[in-house]
Each structure stands twice: as structure tokens, then as C-alpha cells.
Design an enzyme around this catalytic site. Sequence first.
Site, mmCIF file in Angstrom:
data_model
loop_
_atom_site.group_PDB
_atom_site.id
_atom_site.type_symbol
_atom_site.label_atom_id
_atom_site.label_comp_id
_atom_site.label_asym_id
_atom_site.label_seq_id
_atom_site.Cartn_x
_atom_site.Cartn_y
_atom_site.Cartn_z
ATOM 1 C CB CYS A 73 -0.918 -0.006 1.207
ATOM 2 S SG CYS A 73 -1.982 -1.476 1.286
ATOM 3 C CE1 TYR A 91 -2.916 3.146 3.463
ATOM 4 C CE2 TYR A 91 -3.921 4.151 1.536
ATOM 5 C CZ TYR A 91 -3.949 3.220 2.553
ATOM 6 O OH TYR A 91 -5.006 2.355 2.662
ATOM 7 C CB CYS A 92 1.824 1.031 4.296
ATOM 8 S SG CYS A 92 2.101 0.083 5.814
ATOM 9 C CB SER A 146 -7.376 -2.528 5.671
ATOM 10 O OG SER A 146 -6.796 -2.572 6.961
ATOM 11 N NE ARG A 186 -5.911 -1.674 1.941
ATOM 12 C CZ ARG A 186 -5.080 -1.643 2.986
ATOM 13 N NH1 ARG A 186 -4.628 -0.477 3.436
ATOM 14 N NH2 ARG A 186 -4.694 -2.760 3.566
ATOM 15 C CB CYS A 194 -0.976 8.721 24.568
ATOM 16 S SG CYS A 194 0.567 9.588 24.184
ATOM 17 C CG ASP A 236 1.125 0.827 15.439
ATOM 18 O OD1 ASP A 236 2.013 0.079 15.006
ATOM 19 O OD2 ASP A 236 0.148 1.183 14.759
ATOM 20 C CB CYS A 294 -3.603 23.222 21.662
ATOM 21 S SG CYS A 294 -2.863 23.035 20.033
ATOM 22 C CB CYS A 347 -4.846 22.439 13.986
ATOM 23 S SG CYS A 347 -5.668 23.766 14.902
#
Length: 443
Positions: free
Chosen positions: A25, A27-28, A128, A140, A275, A291, A332, A364
Site C-alpha cells: 500500500c 501510504y503505509c 482494511s 492498496r 497517552c 505503534d 491549543c 488542526c
Amino acid sequence: MTNENLPPRIHVLAKPTGATCNLHCSYCFFLNKERLYPGSRFRMSDEVLETYIRQLIESHRADTVTVAWQGGEPTLMGLDFYRRALEYQNHYQRPDMVFENTLQTNGTLLNDEWCEFFREHGFLIGISIDGPRELHDAHRVDKSGRPTFDRVLRGLRLLQKHGVDYNILTTVNRLNADHPLEVYRFLRDEAGAAWMQFIPAIERLNEEGVSLCQEGTTVSERSVRPEQLGNFLTAIFDEWVRKDVGRVFVQTFEANVRNWLRLPSSGMCVFDATCGHGLALEHNGDLYSCDHFVEPKHLLGNIRQKHMMELASSDQQRLFGRGKLETLPRYCRECEVGFACKGECPKNRFLTAPDGEPGLNYLCAGYRAFFHHVDRPLKILAGLLRRGYPAAQVMQVLADQNGRPPQASAKTGRNDPCPCGSGRKFKKCHGREATGQAGRTSL
């Protein structure tokens, strides 16, 4: 060693094949992570698998353990690998412990045997799909550049045939972002999705092009533009909030509702203040902070040398998680929709705020427009939920704005709050119409 410094549950994305995939893919972001492990076979050994399952269980104070498999393409490991994973889960589980196995796949390698296994053991499968054929196949493709739509749809139909629980993940890129309703209606009506995830594709570029790490202040031509994402989400939200609440679940919208309810967590790390509770495990046992940050400076250690609990509760990981909040620009922090955005994902914070402070999120402008647009319907929806009405009632309320009054449910008494969310008693609001009294009340 204890797990008292950890939340009751931690989430680890295990990548048993590393970045290896049978597709290519365009854009992976993860394919180039193969460069981190030159010469590797990219297959998780039984030693690492057993260590991972045992330590994951030991790291949980809760009785429900999510075991998440991702890649690359995790089905390249073969079914026997996952049979062994279940054996280790059964061996190390505590009394009353329940496992939720999830697996994200491109769907091209699925067959009846895979789907029977998923169904038998209660796997939740993410598949996906980027929309209809021409939108999906634009990016893809397989290693030979061939389209994959037919193979993916075949996998989806097999999941459906065997009654496997599934959801659909759609990567929003510069092409399909211009076709929001075409994508949404395809997923809803033709793919039969009741749960959808929309993930923005953002490839950061540095002087050398697409970077192995999160570096650079420009993006590739495949990356979604901020305004595109805002328009994409807005168009789908407007259809969903008027037609599909309660029967179609869109992860972003579910998180938005939770933030409008001011709940402690949105359920999505990108829309939470901090996070650090979603880690990534590579095929060799290396544990990373996230990830999206599988890169050397965010390597916490290896679970074969140090327990997952110790790595997940380390100062390095705590600083990583707190950094999302502590590096948030003033622009922000003072934003009127900051409660909904929380600065989004740190990987996308590479712009400069209007006052010159670094750390503004690339998305944003799109998110600001979207959150302003959904503010009023989400306030109505949140109000209904606080009063004990089902979320789907919001569709009747919004229909009233177009000349159709909301219908009271059987449980709506004359002195109950009106289902329109106005805060008035039903008899003083839309309940008056039932007795021929004054007309519509504006919301």
C-alpha cells in the site's frame, strides 16, 4: 515486581511478522520499519510468543485481557501460530479471566479455515477497505502493483459467511477524502459494516523523503489535507447523526460523544489528554512506546530481558505519555474545542501555532471546523443520554428542525424531560402538540 503502577488493563499491539506484508500500500507508514531489523526473517518465535502471553496476563489486574495482533500482515504467520497463542492463553490464564483476541488484516489471505477458527474462538477481525473499487485500488495494491479490491471483498464475504465479528478500517487519504458519502455508503450498504474506523493518512517528509522516524514538517502527496479531513468527517457525521445513530458505529464519533459527555476517556488515545497505554511489540520481543513510534529512541527494551510490566511503567514511558499533555501549545490549551481534540496524536504535531510556538497539529484546521460543526448536535445527544434516553433519539430531535416533531417513547411521561433535549418537561415542550397546544419549540 507488581503491576500497581499500571492501569488495570494495558494494550499491546503485537506484530508477529513485523513490517512484513503481502501488499504494498503506497501510504503505509510501517513498511519501511523493516530497515530497523536488517537480515531478520520477521517471524515471532515460540519463545517470544509464550513470553508475551505470560507477561501480558501478569500485567493485567482486570479479568479481561485483549490480545491484539497486527502487522504488517499477521495472517502470514499461519494458523498454527495462533493455535499456539490460544494454548498459552489457556495455560497462563487466571480463574475467571476472559480473552478478547483481535486481528487486523488486509483480508486477502482469508479462507474458510481461517474464518472457522476466528468464529470458534471469538476473534474480532478488523479488515482494511478504503471504499469502492476505484478508491480502494488507488493505493492498496500488492507487491506487483495489482489491485486488491476483489480479493479483499472475497475475504470480507467469508467473514460474513462464517458469522465472524468484524469492523472495517478505512485510511483517509488525499483521494478518497474527496468522496466521503461514497465511502461511507459503500461501507454501510455494500460492505455491511456496523463499526467503522477512519484513520488519516499522514506521511511526513524530511530532506530524504518519507522518514523512518517521525521527522519533517511537510507531507507526501498521498497525505490527506487538514481541510479535506474536516470536510470528510463532517459530511459523514451529518448523514450518520440523522439516519444511523444506534445502528452504525463510527469510532471517531463515539469518541466525540464521550468527550461531549466529559467522560474521563474518549476511548481513543488520540482524543485523550495523555497517552502511553498502547504499546507495540515487535516480532523479536522489542517493546516500543507506541505503534506510531516504532523507532530507536522510543524503544523501551525487550521482554526477554525485562518484564513488560517494568517497561510499561518505566520513567521513559511515563514521560512519553505525559508529553502529549505537557507539550501542548498555548494556542491549543486556550482553544474552545480543545476538550474534544486534546491536541490529537503527537506524531502529527509538526506545525507552528499562530503565536510562533511549535507543536501545532497538522490536522488542526480540519478538526477545528469539524468540532465546531458537530457541537450543537452532540450537545443534544449528550443531553439525551444524561436523561436516560437512547442515543438514537437524537435523530428525531434533528428531524424536528426539518418540520417533523420528535416522537416520545412509550416511557415518556408528561412530567419527564422532553426527548428533544431542551431541558423542559415533556408536557411543556413537544408534549403540548399531542393536545393541540402551541407548535414547535426551537432547540
